[in-house]
Design an enzyme around this catalytic site. Structure first.
Site, short mmCIF file in Angstrom:
data_model
loop_
_atom_site.label_atom_id
_atom_site.label_comp_id
_atom_site.label_asym_id
_atom_site.label_seq_id
_atom_site.Cartn_x
_atom_site.Cartn_y
_atom_site.Cartn_z
N TYR A 143 0.86 -1.19 0.00
CA TYR A 143 0.00 0.00 0.00
C TYR A 143 0.89 1.24 0.00
O TYR A 143 1.58 1.53 0.98
CB TYR A 143 -0.89 -0.03 1.24
CG TYR A 143 -2.06 0.93 1.24
CD1 TYR A 143 -2.30 1.82 0.21
CD2 TYR A 143 -2.94 0.95 2.32
CE1 TYR A 143 -3.37 2.69 0.23
CE2 TYR A 143 -4.03 1.81 2.36
CZ TYR A 143 -4.24 2.67 1.31
OH TYR A 143 -5.30 3.54 1.34
N LYS A 168 -1.07 -1.02 -4.27
CA LYS A 168 -2.27 -0.20 -4.09
C LYS A 168 -1.82 1.24 -3.87
O LYS A 168 -1.01 1.52 -2.98
CB LYS A 168 -3.09 -0.68 -2.89
CG LYS A 168 -4.34 0.15 -2.65
CD LYS A 168 -5.08 -0.30 -1.39
CE LYS A 168 -6.31 0.58 -1.14
NZ LYS A 168 -6.99 0.24 0.12
#
Length: 314
Positions: A143, A168
């Site tokens: 992330y 992400k």
């Protein structure tokens, strides 16, 4: 290189990625029955995957024991219908501890959130995520946000780590993301690496991310208004620009403006929305606090407005 079964599962089902809130009872303890009901509603509404105990799920506020219980409950409720990805974070040692808990609970993968607080350099970040991937059999999605923003060269290195299957993006720099996508494609032409739009209201930037080839995204709206989120997802996927524009202008842009009125609203306002839908999931835990009543009423009106827009296009 891993065959990445999680990657195949994440791209097989067409639907938003569901980040459920974590439910608490009146005494502040976990309410696993309410949590499972929330997860079930998401699955039945068409979620492509369940991302349990991540940012929207208040990972920061859960003890390791509670984390394990929630992940296990999500796994039990999905019963293999869609994959369950669990959030992990903090420093490397704790991230590995949470990874082992998620693995024991039956999770299919991990969303590796930024390391706690520290501003690390690129070699340090690479070492952290490599150690995490090497310490678990679960596939890992990294992330990118806040104190974990990567150069294209670092993402190329991450993409070569066995077990890291995607990135992400919660940073929102489209120029950087294009350079990342291009670098991985150029340096690793045979690598099927996944990218996700992970901004707080990803629908707002869906058109822009789709323009650089990123179609997977997480939807906070799906947690409390799955019908609106799914209608937008279908319109975006099929090129229905009229519906996309109508929902952006009448619902998603006003939602982002409402979210900007309070700190922590990216979580607390979502949880209020779930309660407005009739499922009592409790309040957020400190240090977050509840939205003002006037803002919850504004959210209720906005949800009603969003559904009216759906009716207009029916």
């Amino acid at each position: 290189m891993t065959s990445a079964p999680l990657a195949a599962r994440l791209t097989r089902v067409q639907g938003p990625l569901f980040f459920p809130v974590t439910a608490y009872g009146p005494d502040g303890a976990l309410d696993l029955d309410a949590f499972r009901a929330h997860v079930r509603n998401g699955i039945d509404s068409g979620a492509a995957a369940v991302f349990a105990c991540c940012g929207t799920g208040e990972f920061h506020a859960l003890t390791p024991e509670e984390f394990g219980e929630c992940v296990a409950a999500a796994v039990a409720e999905t019963a293999g219908e869609v994959p369950v990805v669990a959030g992990v974070g903090y420093g490397t040692a704790l991230a590995l501890q949470y990874a082992r808990i998620a693995e024991a609970a039956g999770a299919d993968g991990l969303l590796a959130m930024p390391p706690y607080l520290v501003a690390a350099d690129q070699p340090g970040l690479l070492h952290h995520y490599t150690a995490l991937a090497e310490g678990t059999s679960l596939d890992v999605i990294v992330y990118q946000r806040d104190n974990a923003v990567f150069t294209p060269e670092t993402v190329v290195e991450l993409a070569q780590v066995d077990g890291i299957i995607g990135l992400k993006d919660g940073h929102g720099d489209l120029d950087l993301m294009q350079r990342i996508v291009s670098a991985v494609r150029r340096e690793l032409p045979d690598r099927d690496f996944l990218y996700f739009n992970g901004l707080p209201t990803a629908e707002l930037t869906g058109l822009a991310y789709r323009g650089i080839g990123i179609t997977l995204y997480s939807s906070a709206v799906f947690a409390f208004a799955p019908d609106i989120a799914l209608a937008f997802h279908r319109a975006l996927a099929t090129g229905d620009d009229k519906t996309v524009g109508r929902l952006l202008d009448g619902f998603f842009v006003p939602l982002v403006e409402l979210r900007s009125l309070g700190r922590g609203y990216a979580v607390s306002l979502v949880k209020a929305g779930v309660r407005l839908g009739g499922l009592e999931v409790g309040e957020v835990r400190p240090p977050l606090s509840e939205p003002l009543d006037i803002h919850i009423k504004a959210l209720a009106a906005l949800i009603e407005r969003g559904r009216a827009l759906l009716a207009e296009g029916a």
